[in-house]
Scaffold this active site. Structure first.
Site, PDB file in Angstrom:
ATOM      1  N   ASP A  86       0.964  -1.200  -0.112  1.00 26.61           N
ATOM      2  CA  ASP A  86      -0.012  -0.135   0.147  1.00 26.61           C
ATOM      3  C   ASP A  86       0.835   1.309   0.168  1.00 26.61           C
ATOM      4  O   ASP A  86       1.797   1.830   0.464  1.00 26.61           O
ATOM      5  CB  ASP A  86      -1.059   0.120   1.492  1.00 26.61           C
ATOM      6  CG  ASP A  86      -1.642  -1.542   1.339  1.00 26.61           C
ATOM      7  OD1 ASP A  86      -0.969  -2.507   1.349  1.00 26.61           O
ATOM      8  OD2 ASP A  86      -2.603  -1.083   1.715  1.00 26.61           O
TER       9      ASP A  86
ATOM     10  N   GLU B 299      -4.148   2.446  -3.064  1.00 28.38           N
ATOM     11  CA  GLU B 299      -5.844   2.952  -2.671  1.00 28.38           C
ATOM     12  C   GLU B 299      -5.334   3.600  -1.654  1.00 28.38           C
ATOM     13  O   GLU B 299      -6.562   4.104  -1.323  1.00 28.38           O
ATOM     14  CB  GLU B 299      -6.580   1.146  -2.088  1.00 28.38           C
ATOM     15  CG  GLU B 299      -5.090   1.108  -0.198  1.00 28.38           C
ATOM     16  CD  GLU B 299      -7.111   0.702   0.215  1.00 28.38           C
ATOM     17  OE1 GLU B 299      -8.242   0.913   0.095  1.00 28.38           O
ATOM     18  OE2 GLU B 299      -6.933   0.746   1.685  1.00 28.38           O
ATOM     19  N   ASN B 300      -4.037   3.581  -1.419  1.00 30.53           N
ATOM     20  CA  ASN B 300      -3.957   4.983  -0.127  1.00 30.53           C
ATOM     21  C   ASN B 300      -3.007   5.893  -0.496  1.00 30.53           C
ATOM     22  O   ASN B 300      -2.698   7.218  -0.374  1.00 30.53           O
ATOM     23  CB  ASN B 300      -3.624   4.936   1.309  1.00 30.53           C
ATOM     24  CG  ASN B 300      -3.951   2.926   1.883  1.00 30.53           C
ATOM     25  OD1 ASN B 300      -3.617   2.509   1.796  1.00 30.53           O
ATOM     26  ND2 ASN B 300      -5.291   3.871   2.670  1.00 30.53           N
TER      27      ASN B 300
ATOM     28  N   ASN C 110     -10.912  -0.723   0.428  1.00 31.93           N
ATOM     29  CA  ASN C 110     -11.479  -0.354   0.946  1.00 31.93           C
ATOM     30  C   ASN C 110     -11.959   0.824   0.677  1.00 31.93           C
ATOM     31  O   ASN C 110     -12.661   1.351   0.231  1.00 31.93           O
ATOM     32  CB  ASN C 110     -11.923  -1.010   2.382  1.00 31.93           C
ATOM     33  CG  ASN C 110     -11.004  -0.296   3.063  1.00 31.93           C
ATOM     34  OD1 ASN C 110      -9.923  -0.635   3.076  1.00 31.93           O
ATOM     35  ND2 ASN C 110     -11.368   0.435   4.430  1.00 31.93           N
ATOM     36  N   HIS C 111     -10.925   1.710   0.471  1.00 29.63           N
ATOM     37  CA  HIS C 111     -11.072   3.048  -0.130  1.00 29.63           C
ATOM     38  C   HIS C 111     -10.536   3.291  -1.624  1.00 29.63           C
ATOM     39  O   HIS C 111     -10.360   4.749  -1.934  1.00 29.63           O
ATOM     40  CB  HIS C 111      -9.437   3.530   0.464  1.00 29.63           C
ATOM     41  CG  HIS C 111      -9.697   3.782   2.568  1.00 29.63           C
ATOM     42  ND1 HIS C 111     -10.146   3.930   3.246  1.00 29.63           N
ATOM     43  CD2 HIS C 111      -8.916   3.673   2.773  1.00 29.63           C
ATOM     44  CE1 HIS C 111     -10.262   3.856   4.270  1.00 29.63           C
ATOM     45  NE2 HIS C 111      -9.190   3.513   4.389  1.00 29.63           N
TER      46      HIS C 111
ATOM     47  N   HIS D 299      -6.726  -8.580   0.133  1.00 32.46           N
ATOM     48  CA  HIS D 299      -7.520  -6.330   0.901  1.00 32.46           C
ATOM     49  C   HIS D 299      -7.876  -6.974   1.948  1.00 32.46           C
ATOM     50  O   HIS D 299      -9.073  -6.923   1.840  1.00 32.46           O
ATOM     51  CB  HIS D 299      -7.470  -5.787   0.274  1.00 32.46           C
ATOM     52  CG  HIS D 299      -7.412  -4.469   0.287  1.00 32.46           C
ATOM     53  ND1 HIS D 299      -6.127  -3.663   0.742  1.00 32.46           N
ATOM     54  CD2 HIS D 299      -8.299  -3.412   1.556  1.00 32.46           C
ATOM     55  CE1 HIS D 299      -5.846  -2.479   1.317  1.00 32.46           C
ATOM     56  NE2 HIS D 299      -7.147  -2.277   1.529  1.00 32.46           N
TER      57      HIS D 299
ATOM     58  N   HIS E 193      -3.460  -4.703   3.367  1.00 33.19           N
ATOM     59  CA  HIS E 193      -4.584  -3.179   3.983  1.00 33.19           C
ATOM     60  C   HIS E 193      -4.051  -2.980   5.509  1.00 33.19           C
ATOM     61  O   HIS E 193      -4.225  -1.786   5.701  1.00 33.19           O
ATOM     62  CB  HIS E 193      -5.392  -4.097   4.268  1.00 33.19           C
ATOM     63  CG  HIS E 193      -6.925  -2.815   5.379  1.00 33.19           C
ATOM     64  ND1 HIS E 193      -7.125  -1.924   4.778  1.00 33.19           N
ATOM     65  CD2 HIS E 193      -7.123  -3.407   6.104  1.00 33.19           C
ATOM     66  CE1 HIS E 193      -7.710  -2.134   5.721  1.00 33.19           C
ATOM     67  NE2 HIS E 193      -8.313  -2.862   6.718  1.00 33.19           N
TER      68      HIS E 193
ATOM     69  N   HIS F 175      -0.700  -2.350   6.802  1.00 37.18           N
ATOM     70  CA  HIS F 175       0.581  -1.673   6.691  1.00 37.18           C
ATOM     71  C   HIS F 175       2.124  -2.162   7.321  1.00 37.18           C
ATOM     72  O   HIS F 175       2.487  -1.552   7.599  1.00 37.18           O
ATOM     73  CB  HIS F 175       0.140  -0.341   7.211  1.00 37.18           C
ATOM     74  CG  HIS F 175      -0.716   0.179   5.455  1.00 37.18           C
ATOM     75  ND1 HIS F 175      -0.919   1.791   6.018  1.00 37.18           N
ATOM     76  CD2 HIS F 175      -1.769  -0.116   4.850  1.00 37.18           C
ATOM     77  CE1 HIS F 175      -1.920   2.006   4.928  1.00 37.18           C
ATOM     78  NE2 HIS F 175      -1.989   0.883   4.458  1.00 37.18           N
TER      79      HIS F 175
END
Length: 266
Positions: free
Chosen positions: A8, A39-40, A67-68, A150, A175, A177
């Site tokens: 991520d 995604e982040n 999820n983001h 994820h 997810h 991290h």
């Protein structure tokens, strides 16, 4: 087939670290496919078209989400126009974008699948049932399948890996991290890692400033988390070597770069 998977990417510092280390990693490992979870990357939550293209320019062949995925409104508008950006396949069917893509490497196809867990996350479609549906399509084209799972819970990730052991080449978690130390090849040939880690600040909490996180824990009040965009960084990744004939994994190797683990010849 040699795959480099990068965890991520958090904020602008994460992108800067990818740009910094990708040339050396590609020189050393010579991956044929590079996959990055993005995604982040946009202020800690979501992705924009500009940042997606920046990851491609930095060396990504596929960018996965989580999820983001749709925290930035513009993602809804552009995700359907690219085959290199995928969101979790078990999102509801009306959600734009695709949950997997195919990469052609010298005539050999690799399916890259993105799935999201349900434990401690949104109660979306069942990833176990979804992979069964996807594999009926994927197996008509290739036996090589890489899954970015994820998820929050290690138990769910490992259970999923055992469920698909021998049917996919790799299940790598994202997810949380935090890179885990359980890289292995399961009994039937699937490479597994609970979490590949993240790319971003080394001194923050999961890539964000510690103060708002501590405030939230100490008061139980909501806080706005902000990525740290300067200072020491870290990069979590893994390298996987797949047998293109059998569709099984031959090797999985952790990659960790930070001030305590500088980049060295691998």
């Amino acid at each position: 087939m040699r795959i480099l998977f990068v965890g991520d990417v958090v904020g602008q510092l994460g992108l800067t670290l990818v740009q910094k280390y990708m040339p050396a990693l590609k020189h050393q490992l010579k991956p044929q496919v590079t996959i990055i979870n993005g995604e982040n990357i946009a202020d800690g939550k979501g992705i924009t078209e500009r940042l997606y293209k920046a990851l491609l320019l930095a060396g990504a062949d596929v960018v996965t989400l989580g999820n983001h995925a749709f925290r930035k409104r513009e993602t809804v508008d552009f995700i359907g126009g690219t085959s290199k950006l995928i969101r979790p396949a078990n999102f509801p069917p009306q959600v734009p974008g695709a949950g997997y893509t195919m990469i052609n490497v010298n005539g050999v196809k690799l399916a890259v699948v993105n799935l999201q867990g349900r434990v401690f996350l949104d109660n979306i479609d069942d990833p176990f049932q979804k992979i069964d549906i996807l594999l009926t399509k994927i197996k008509t084209e290739t036996d090589l399948c890489f899954v970015d799972f994820h998820g929050e819970a290690t138990s769910e990730k490992l259970a999923f890996a055992h469920y698909v052991d021998g049917r996919v080449a790799a299940v790598i978690g994202t997810h949380t991290h935090v890179q885990t130390n359980d890289a292995r090849i399961l009994a039937k040939g699937t490479a597994y890692l609970s979490d590949v880690g993240m790319v971003g600040s080394y001194n923050g909490i999961l890539g964000v400033k510690p103060e708002p996180v501590l405030h939230s824990f100490l008061t139980n009040l909501p806080s706005r988390f902000e990525p740290i965009e300067s200072g020491p960084g870290q990069l979590g990744a893994c390298y996987i070597d797949l047998d293109a004939t059998s569709g099984k994994a031959k090797k999985i190797q952790l990659i960790r770069i930070d001030p305590d683990h500088p980049l060295m010849e691998m």
